[in-house]
Design a protein around this motif. Structure first.
Motif, short mmCIF file in Angstrom:
data_model
loop_
_atom_site.label_atom_id
_atom_site.label_comp_id
_atom_site.label_asym_id
_atom_site.label_seq_id
_atom_site.Cartn_x
_atom_site.Cartn_y
_atom_site.Cartn_z
N GLU A 505 -31.90 -39.06 26.29
CA GLU A 505 -30.48 -39.20 26.59
C GLU A 505 -29.66 -38.97 25.33
O GLU A 505 -30.04 -39.39 24.23
N GLN A 507 -25.52 -39.20 24.10
CA GLN A 507 -24.13 -39.56 24.40
C GLN A 507 -23.20 -38.74 23.52
O GLN A 507 -23.26 -38.78 22.30
N ASP A 510 -17.85 -40.22 25.56
CA ASP A 510 -18.15 -41.27 26.54
C ASP A 510 -19.17 -40.83 27.57
O ASP A 510 -19.50 -41.59 28.48
N ARG A 511 -19.66 -39.61 27.46
CA ARG A 511 -20.55 -39.05 28.48
C ARG A 511 -22.00 -39.05 28.00
O ARG A 511 -22.29 -38.62 26.89
N VAL A 512 -22.90 -39.55 28.88
CA VAL A 512 -24.34 -39.57 28.57
C VAL A 512 -25.04 -38.51 29.41
O VAL A 512 -24.88 -38.47 30.64
N THR A 513 -25.81 -37.65 28.74
CA THR A 513 -26.55 -36.58 29.40
C THR A 513 -28.04 -36.75 29.12
O THR A 513 -28.44 -37.06 27.99
N ARG A 514 -28.86 -36.54 30.13
CA ARG A 514 -30.32 -36.61 29.96
C ARG A 514 -30.85 -35.20 29.76
O ARG A 514 -30.79 -34.36 30.68
#
Length: 561
Positions: A505, A507, A510-514
């Protein structure tokens, strides 16, 4: 047996010394012992606190898995044998010998495959006294605050042969053990399994009769003190009733009652998350001991002083109770798979913190564990090892990493495959099936290889690369980062250049991406000036400069005069 009233000087810790054979528990199984199926052990043991001695008669029944001409039974030579009979016939003194802690009994006739043989062994003496229980083993002789005798055994490291004749390797579990523990007047002897009755002898001594099914080899425990007991019944979510018992010193009643109040909610946690309490037809038992704790099946040792903890629950009690699932129900067939006991047993504390208080408690407890991972040896070697070869770093083992790193491997796996799959895997390795109910499972042996196969079966994916790195390498994978031209590139660098496509993951703002990390690499656009955190929720076990710097500081400062 006759009671003794003479008083001896207290035995020095670590004395009398034990042989290398007695100190060895597990490892490659002797071919002669591999021929034995251990059916029943009937143990009559008198505890003599004033002399710091034991006297015993062990009646052991085996089934031959191949023709037998002799029995090899582990027993500390500090407890010399005075008589042996086979199937009711007394043997001459030249028929047995125990020079190094493995009792060899020459049978009067060949026992054919599939036939039973019963050995009755009379023994006794001064058992080895533990130096620092429970981290090493033996008898712990102590006194209560009121000056009464207080004694306990601990045997995980050196093994059951410290105080009774046994097969000292994990798969040497007897099918049943019947215990008859005789103690001086006014003392009690809580032990494993179900209490069948207490006999009072003419001189006031009492004999406590217990019976337990399929006990772990090191789980049989002697506990002697003027105990009082708390009793209750737990109504399981699976519909059965489970006896709850806590034996405590009379002067510690207030603390004991606080701890006893934790039994029911802790059981509910385990039964809701893992599955049925494995020994519900016997009891949940805890006994106060003069050492910190140990997972003695249905009679867990507890010596944590009823202290408050920052977690809000007694972590020693919770950890030892976890071993009823991970260690007693699921037993590693080889000490090399010890991490399945202690990694799972340790992971249950932050999981319970999460269950009680939420994610913040879980994260704090996981961080505490992370700071203690040392990475000096792989968790699994792939060889048959003794307990000490695994537990002691000076013997080349992973030591405390079976607890801390083991828990973090499970944490990382849980985040990799998801909650449902992770707990499905856990139930299958513990119970041998996905749908455990009281009565449809029995204690079982498991291994790292089986655990890996179950993960593949449940997920439909081969996670061999995951285990190859986390279990069979000492060093942790390093997550390398390179940020340029508005792109953050991540690359896994695993020990020995092993493949390691573990998703990560990231961040950004404010956005979390896997990131899938196919082939061990991944990339994500990062706007200029954006704040970036890799693995923001600490879901992944990886090399850490921060942790390594802390360890270097610790080592440097501990070396100062």
């Amino acid at each position: 047996m006759l009671a003794s009233t003479a008083t001896a000087a207290p035995m020095e810790k670590g004395k009398p010394p034990i042989t290398e054979q007695t100190a060895r528990s597990g490892g490659p199984i002797d071919p002669q012992q591999a021929k034995l199926r251990f059916d029943v052990a009937d143990l009559a043991i008198e505890v003599l606190p004033e002399r710091e001695q034991l006297r015993g008669v062990a009646t052991l029944t085996f089934t031959a898995k191949a023709p037998l001409s002799a029995l090899l039974i582990d027993l500390d030579r500090n407890l010399p044998v005075s008589a042996v009979s086979i199937d009711g016939t007394a043997l001459g003194r030249d028929a047995w010998a125990n020079p190094q802690g493995r009792l060899s009994i020459r049978l009067p006739h060949i026992v054919a495959e599939g036939h039973r043989v019963t050995a009755r062994i009379t023994y006794g003496g001064t058992p080895h006294v533990a130096v620092r229980a429970p981290w090493d083993d033996g008898l712990v002789w102590s006194e209560t605050p009121s000056g009464r005798p207080w004694a306990a055994t601990t045997a995980e490291g050196y093994g059951c042969d410290l105080f009774w004749p046994c097969l000292d390797f994990p798969t040497g579990e007897p099918g049943r053990v019947d215990l008859h523990i005789t103690v001086p007047k006014g003392l009690k002897a809580p032990s494993n399994g179900v209490l069948k009755g207490v006999d009072t002898l003419p001189d006031g001594r009492t004999t406590w009769n217990w019976s337990i099914k399929n006990p772990n080899t090191y789980a049989i425990a002697l506990n002697v003190a003027p105990y009082k007991a708390l009793r209750a019944t737990y109504d399981s979510r699976y519909g059965n009733e489970i006896p709850l018992r806590l034996w405590y010193l009379p002067s510690h009643e207030a603390g004991a009652r606080r701890l006893f109040a934790e039994f029911a909610p802790t059981l509910d946690f385990f039964e809701s998350l893992i599955g049925p309490y494995p020994f519900g037809d016997e009891k949940v038992g805890v006994v106060e001991t003069p050492h910190l704790g140990m997972e003695h099946q249905t009679i867990n040792a507890y010596g944590n002083g009823y202290r408050a903890t920052e977690a809000g629950f007694d972590t020693i009690f919770q950890h030892e109770l976890a071993h009823e699932w991970f260690g007693n129900q699921l037993t590693a067939a080889n000490w090399d798979d010890y991490w399945l006991h202690e990694g799972y047993g340790t992971y249950m504390q932050p999981l319970y913190g999460e269950w009680r208080d939420g994610a913040a408690r879980y994260a704090a407890m996981m961080q505490d564990l992370r700071m203690n991972i040392m990475n000096e040896a792989p968790l699994v070697s792939g060889r048959a090892l003794t307990e000490e070869q695994v537990y002691e770093t000076e013997n080349g083992g992973p030591g405390q990493d079976i607890y801390n790193k083991g828990a973090w491997v499970l944490h990382t796996l849980r985040n990799a495959i998801g909650n449902d799959a992770f707990f499905d895997v856990t139930r299958r390795i513990v119970y041998g099936r996905p749908d455990p109910e009281p009565g449809n499972f029995h204690p079982r042996y498991g291994s790292t290889g089986e655990f890996e196969r179950i993960v593949k079966e449940v997920t439909g994916k081969d996670y061999g690369w995951f285990f190859d790195v986390y279990l069979y390498e000492a060093a942790l994978p390093e997550l390398q980062q390179h940020r340029a031209d508005g792109i953050l590139r991540l690359t896994w660098k695993a020990p020995n250049a092993k493949p390691f496509p573990l998703p990560v993951e990231v961040q950004v703002g404010d956005r979390v991406t896997r990131l899938p990390m196919t082939g061990g690499t991944g990339a994500i656009p990062v706007p200029q000036g954006a704040h970036v955190i890799v693995d923001p929720h600490a879901r992944t076990l990886k090399q850490s400069d921060t942790v390594e710097a802390y360890h270097r500081w610790q080592k440097a400062h501990s070396a100062r005069p």
